[in-house]
Design a protein around this motif. Structure first.
Motif, PDB file in Angstrom:
ATOM      1  N   ALA A  13      47.839  58.048  48.492  1.00  0.00           N
ATOM      2  CA  ALA A  13      46.747  57.122  48.834  1.00  0.00           C
ATOM      3  C   ALA A  13      46.399  56.253  47.634  1.00  0.00           C
ATOM      4  CB  ALA A  13      45.524  57.908  49.295  1.00  0.00           C
ATOM      5  N   ALA A  14      46.374  56.884  46.447  1.00  0.00           N
ATOM      6  CA  ALA A  14      46.034  56.128  45.234  1.00  0.00           C
ATOM      7  C   ALA A  14      47.115  55.091  44.944  1.00  0.00           C
ATOM      8  CB  ALA A  14      45.880  57.068  44.047  1.00  0.00           C
ATOM      9  N   ALA A  15      48.373  55.510  45.113  1.00  0.00           N
ATOM     10  CA  ALA A  15      49.485  54.594  44.862  1.00  0.00           C
ATOM     11  C   ALA A  15      49.415  53.424  45.831  1.00  0.00           C
ATOM     12  CB  ALA A  15      50.814  55.326  45.014  1.00  0.00           C
ATOM     13  N   HIS A  16      49.169  53.744  47.093  1.00  0.00           N
ATOM     14  CA  HIS A  16      49.071  52.693  48.098  1.00  0.00           C
ATOM     15  C   HIS A  16      47.949  51.722  47.736  1.00  0.00           C
ATOM     16  CE1 HIS A  16      48.303  50.435  51.644  1.00  0.00           C
ATOM     17  NE2 HIS A  16      47.117  50.992  51.764  1.00  0.00           N
ATOM     18  N   GLU A  17      46.823  52.278  47.339  1.00  0.00           N
ATOM     19  CA  GLU A  17      45.670  51.436  47.012  1.00  0.00           C
ATOM     20  C   GLU A  17      45.997  50.504  45.846  1.00  0.00           C
ATOM     21  OE1 GLU A  17      42.323  49.428  46.769  1.00  0.00           O
ATOM     22  OE2 GLU A  17      43.086  50.551  48.482  1.00  0.00           O
ATOM     23  N   LEU A  18      46.770  51.025  44.897  1.00  0.00           N
ATOM     24  CA  LEU A  18      47.141  50.223  43.736  1.00  0.00           C
ATOM     25  C   LEU A  18      48.033  49.043  44.152  1.00  0.00           C
ATOM     26  CD1 LEU A  18      46.197  50.934  40.899  1.00  0.00           C
ATOM     27  CD2 LEU A  18      48.506  51.748  40.445  1.00  0.00           C
ATOM     28  N   TYR A  19      48.994  49.330  45.023  1.00  0.00           N
ATOM     29  CA  TYR A  19      49.867  48.247  45.515  1.00  0.00           C
ATOM     30  C   TYR A  19      49.042  47.214  46.269  1.00  0.00           C
ATOM     31  CZ  TYR A  19      54.106  50.904  44.524  1.00  0.00           C
ATOM     32  OH  TYR A  19      55.101  51.573  43.906  1.00  0.00           O
ATOM     33  N   ALA A  20      48.196  47.722  47.155  1.00  0.00           N
ATOM     34  CA  ALA A  20      47.389  46.831  47.982  1.00  0.00           C
ATOM     35  C   ALA A  20      46.494  45.971  47.095  1.00  0.00           C
ATOM     36  CB  ALA A  20      46.553  47.642  48.962  1.00  0.00           C
ATOM     37  N   GLN A  21      45.934  46.608  46.056  1.00  0.00           N
ATOM     38  CA  GLN A  21      45.043  45.871  45.177  1.00  0.00           C
ATOM     39  C   GLN A  21      45.769  44.751  44.457  1.00  0.00           C
ATOM     40  OE1 GLN A  21      41.730  46.426  45.250  1.00  0.00           O
ATOM     41  NE2 GLN A  21      41.812  44.455  44.216  1.00  0.00           N
ATOM     42  N   ASP A  22      46.984  45.038  44.050  1.00  0.00           N
ATOM     43  CA  ASP A  22      47.791  44.044  43.360  1.00  0.00           C
ATOM     44  C   ASP A  22      47.979  42.815  44.254  1.00  0.00           C
ATOM     45  OD1 ASP A  22      49.162  43.195  41.193  1.00  0.00           O
ATOM     46  OD2 ASP A  22      51.074  44.072  41.802  1.00  0.00           O
ATOM     47  N   VAL A  23      48.286  43.082  45.527  1.00  0.00           N
ATOM     48  CA  VAL A  23      48.508  41.988  46.471  1.00  0.00           C
ATOM     49  C   VAL A  23      47.206  41.230  46.703  1.00  0.00           C
ATOM     50  CG1 VAL A  23      49.181  41.430  48.840  1.00  0.00           C
ATOM     51  CG2 VAL A  23      50.439  43.170  47.553  1.00  0.00           C
ATOM     52  N   ARG A  24      46.112  41.969  46.877  1.00  0.00           N
ATOM     53  CA  ARG A  24      44.824  41.303  47.107  1.00  0.00           C
ATOM     54  C   ARG A  24      44.455  40.416  45.922  1.00  0.00           C
ATOM     55  NH1 ARG A  24      42.225  46.666  48.188  1.00  0.00           N
ATOM     56  NH2 ARG A  24      43.371  47.290  50.031  1.00  0.00           N
ATOM     57  N   ASN A  25      44.658  40.951  44.716  1.00  0.00           N
ATOM     58  CA  ASN A  25      44.358  40.151  43.529  1.00  0.00           C
ATOM     59  C   ASN A  25      45.140  38.857  43.552  1.00  0.00           C
ATOM     60  OD1 ASN A  25      42.815  42.188  42.603  1.00  0.00           O
ATOM     61  ND2 ASN A  25      44.253  42.887  41.052  1.00  0.00           N
ATOM     62  N   PHE A  26      46.400  38.984  43.915  1.00  0.00           N
ATOM     63  CA  PHE A  26      47.246  37.800  43.900  1.00  0.00           C
ATOM     64  C   PHE A  26      46.745  36.759  44.895  1.00  0.00           C
ATOM     65  CE2 PHE A  26      50.726  35.181  45.333  1.00  0.00           C
ATOM     66  CZ  PHE A  26      51.239  34.742  44.129  1.00  0.00           C
ATOM     67  N   PHE A  27      46.420  37.212  46.094  1.00  0.00           N
ATOM     68  CA  PHE A  27      46.054  36.242  47.128  1.00  0.00           C
ATOM     69  C   PHE A  27      44.628  35.743  47.030  1.00  0.00           C
ATOM     70  CE2 PHE A  27      49.937  37.703  49.036  1.00  0.00           C
ATOM     71  CZ  PHE A  27      50.446  36.500  49.482  1.00  0.00           C
ATOM     72  N   LEU A  28      43.776  36.489  46.364  1.00  0.00           N
ATOM     73  CA  LEU A  28      42.372  36.090  46.364  1.00  0.00           C
ATOM     74  C   LEU A  28      41.910  35.446  45.066  1.00  0.00           C
ATOM     75  CD1 LEU A  28      40.725  39.024  48.301  1.00  0.00           C
ATOM     76  CD2 LEU A  28      41.698  36.921  49.166  1.00  0.00           C
ATOM     77  N   ARG A  29      42.730  35.503  44.033  1.00  0.00           N
ATOM     78  CA  ARG A  29      42.327  34.895  42.772  1.00  0.00           C
ATOM     79  C   ARG A  29      42.191  33.391  42.946  1.00  0.00           C
ATOM     80  NH1 ARG A  29      41.611  37.862  38.177  1.00  0.00           N
ATOM     81  NH2 ARG A  29      39.737  36.675  38.005  1.00  0.00           N
ATOM     82  N   ARG A  30      41.158  32.827  42.388  1.00  0.00           N
ATOM     83  CA  ARG A  30      41.059  31.371  42.377  1.00  0.00           C
ATOM     84  C   ARG A  30      42.081  30.820  41.398  1.00  0.00           C
ATOM     85  NH1 ARG A  30      34.769  30.604  42.294  1.00  0.00           N
ATOM     86  NH2 ARG A  30      35.130  32.548  41.232  1.00  0.00           N
ATOM     87  N   LEU A  31      42.354  29.548  41.470  1.00  0.00           N
ATOM     88  CA  LEU A  31      43.287  28.877  40.571  1.00  0.00           C
ATOM     89  C   LEU A  31      44.711  29.374  40.753  1.00  0.00           C
ATOM     90  CD1 LEU A  31      41.181  29.038  37.301  1.00  0.00           C
ATOM     91  CD2 LEU A  31      41.312  27.155  38.928  1.00  0.00           C
TER      92      LEU A  31
END
Lengths: 173, 348
Positions: A13-31
């Motif tokens: 679950a932690a590993a999955h969350e880390l992957y998901a977070q990476d993707v979210r960061n990428f898509f939601l970061r401004r600029l």
């Protein structure tokens, strides 16, 4: 279930969350560079095309997050000289809560949540209320409508407009 | 070529509907994959929608409550809040590093800055080991920007000590230990010299970073030109190297120089933003870098082989957890947390 199994599940679950977070960061970061986004999604798309038996995928969202995270990791490797963005929001949070960054709560997630909070704050109040009730509390459009004095159809329309506004903010580059 | 105006509406709408169906237990995986396969745009909107909704769903009640506060404060405080407070004691000023930190958090930072300043002034008055030199030091986890008399700025990293002595003819600075970035204001009449170990780095108007960690000194030039000379018995010797922007040199204790090209200039100064950036560096080096910023818990690697593994990444200097998380993803690594230290070892 043995203690080992339980531990393994927490780990997955932690590993999955880390992957998901990476993707979210990428898509939601401004600029975010729109060219990068296009290149990356193109690559994720070709990978998803190769899936032979989608019916065997138990957690489709986890699978898609994972695929996107893998593409993202390779993408970064290629781009070695990636520009570093300073996570001021994360740094702020940490400077204010020096003792309590929760163990499995990476700073990046806090930074993104902080940005999303800012974006939500500038939405019209009704839009914001509908988004939170729908996404966080899982209330149906009909019930939200009743609460706020809109029809179910209008509520749904506002919901999508609100998401679109957030989405447009995300690509301001 | 101008990209056509993008209309996210309909695809975003469909993407959210897919997510909704799965969340309600009515998802049809093959149908979702068929829809995604129709176009990369579907994949993009799906990933955006998933990221947006999951992030919003993760907001906890506290964050929702603070959102309400944010909304009401927005009406009053749209004005810019960039406040830099250059306090000036007799010969240099110092201010806490404030990278775009919002208004309401400034007060605390300001107080911290004042306390740091008082300590600094006290240290300067009472603990000045070398006569004529003003000493400035940072503690573990501490960073500080100091404005010198001539307007030059020294950004000091954690665990660093700098001494300053200016005269009419020369601006002398000693980097006793640690790391500092110098942004030197132009003054052709008074060269700016940094003494490290037994080397002298001389600049006229430029920006460069020096790191001294006991065994060697690394000088990286971001702007302008610096000259490095050997300091023999207190007198400066002949010039041994000239460094230009984008160049880096490693000086060993015996004075031998190794020239390197600076591959990523932004990584050199990244520490000022409390970012640690690693490009294909050994875990041993990464851990040593993290330990410079945090007194407790310290990280320790219990295996030479593991210490030699290479990683690339960018971290917040105080977020040891991010590194621990990264390592936990390795199948053969165990991370043990103790009160004083975090031990990283290979699985038996």
């Amino acid at each position: 279930m043995s203690a080992g199994d339980a531990k393994r599940r927490v780990f997955v679950a932690a590993a999955h969350e880390l992957y998901a977070q990476d993707v979210r960061n990428f898509f939601l970061r401004r600029l975010r560079n729109a060219q990068d986004v296009r290149e990356l999604t193109q690559e994720v798309w070709t990978r998803l095309l190769r899936v032979q038996r989608p019916e065997e995928i138990i957690e489709p969202f986890a699978y898609i997050y994972r695929a996107a995270a893998n593409v993202l990791a390779e993408f970064r490797m290629r781009q070695r000289k990636e520009r570093v963005e300073f996570d001021s929001a994360a740094a702020e949070y940490i400077s204010e809560h020096p003792d309590s960054p929760p163990a499995n709560d990476p700073a990046s997630r806090l930074a993104i949540q902080h940005e999303i909070q800012q974006a939500l704050a500038v939405l019209p109040a009704a839009y914001r209320e509908i988004l939170l009730l729908r996404i966080c509390d899982g209330v149906s459009f009909a019930d939200i409508g009743k609460r706020l004095g809109f029809s179910a159809g209008t509520t749904e329309q506002y919901f999508f407009r609100a998401l679109q506004r957030l989405r447009a903010l995300r690509t301001e580059d | 070529m101008k990209a056509p105006e993008r209309d996210y509406g309909p695809i975003l709408h469909e993407a959210v509907n897919w997510i909704d169906r799965f969340r309600n237990g009515q998802g049809d995986t093959p149908a979702l994959f068929r829809w995604l396969a129709e176009s990369p745009r579907h994949v993009e909107e799906f990933l955006v929608a998933l990221s947006l909704t999951d992030t919003i769903a993760q907001l906890d009640p506290d964050q929702r409550a603070s959102l309400q506060g944010l909304v009401s404060s927005l009406d009053h405080s749209q004005q810019s809040s960039e406040v830099v407070v250059p306090l000036r004691p007799r010969s240099f000023s110092t201010f806490p590093m404030t990278h775009g930190i919002p208004f309401n958090r400034r007060a605390g930072k300001f107080v911290t800055g004042c306390v740091a300043l008082l300590l600094l002034v006290a240290a300067w008055y009472f603990a000045d080991p070398a006569r004529g030199w003003e000493q400035i030091a940072t503690e573990t986890g501490d960073q500080r920007a100091v404005v010198l008399d001539d307007g030059s700025v020294v950004h000091m990293n954690t665990q660093s000590t700098v001494r300053v002595k200016f005269s009419d003819r020369v601006r002398d600075v000693q980097l006793v230990s640690g790391e500092a970035m110098f942004t030197v204001s132009h003054d052709a009449q008074r060269p700016f010299r940094v003494h490290v170990d037994r080397s002298i780095i001389r600049a006229v108007g430029t920006q460069f970073n020096i790191r001294h960690d006991g065994t060697f000194t690394r000088v990286s030039v971001l702007e302008g030109v610096v000259e490095i000379t050997r300091d023999e018995h207190g007198t400066s010797g002949s010039e041994v190297a000239t460094l230009r922007a984008g160049e880096q040199v490693k000086i060993a204790a015996d004075g031998s120089l190794t020239r390197q090209i600076l591959t990523d200039g932004s990584a050199v100064g990244a520490w000022r933003e409390r970012r640690l950036v690693f490009h294909d560096q050994t875990l041993q080096d990464i851990v040593a870098e993290f330990n410079r910023y945090t007194r407790k818990p310290q990280l320790r690697i219990d295996s030479d082989a593991l210490g030699q593994r290479r990683y690339t990444g960018s971290f917040n200097a105080h977020d040891i957890d991010a590194l621990v998380q990264l390592l936990s993803l390795e199948r053969d690594v165990v991370v043990e947390r103790h009160a004083q230290e975090i031990v990283i070892r290979l699985k038996p």
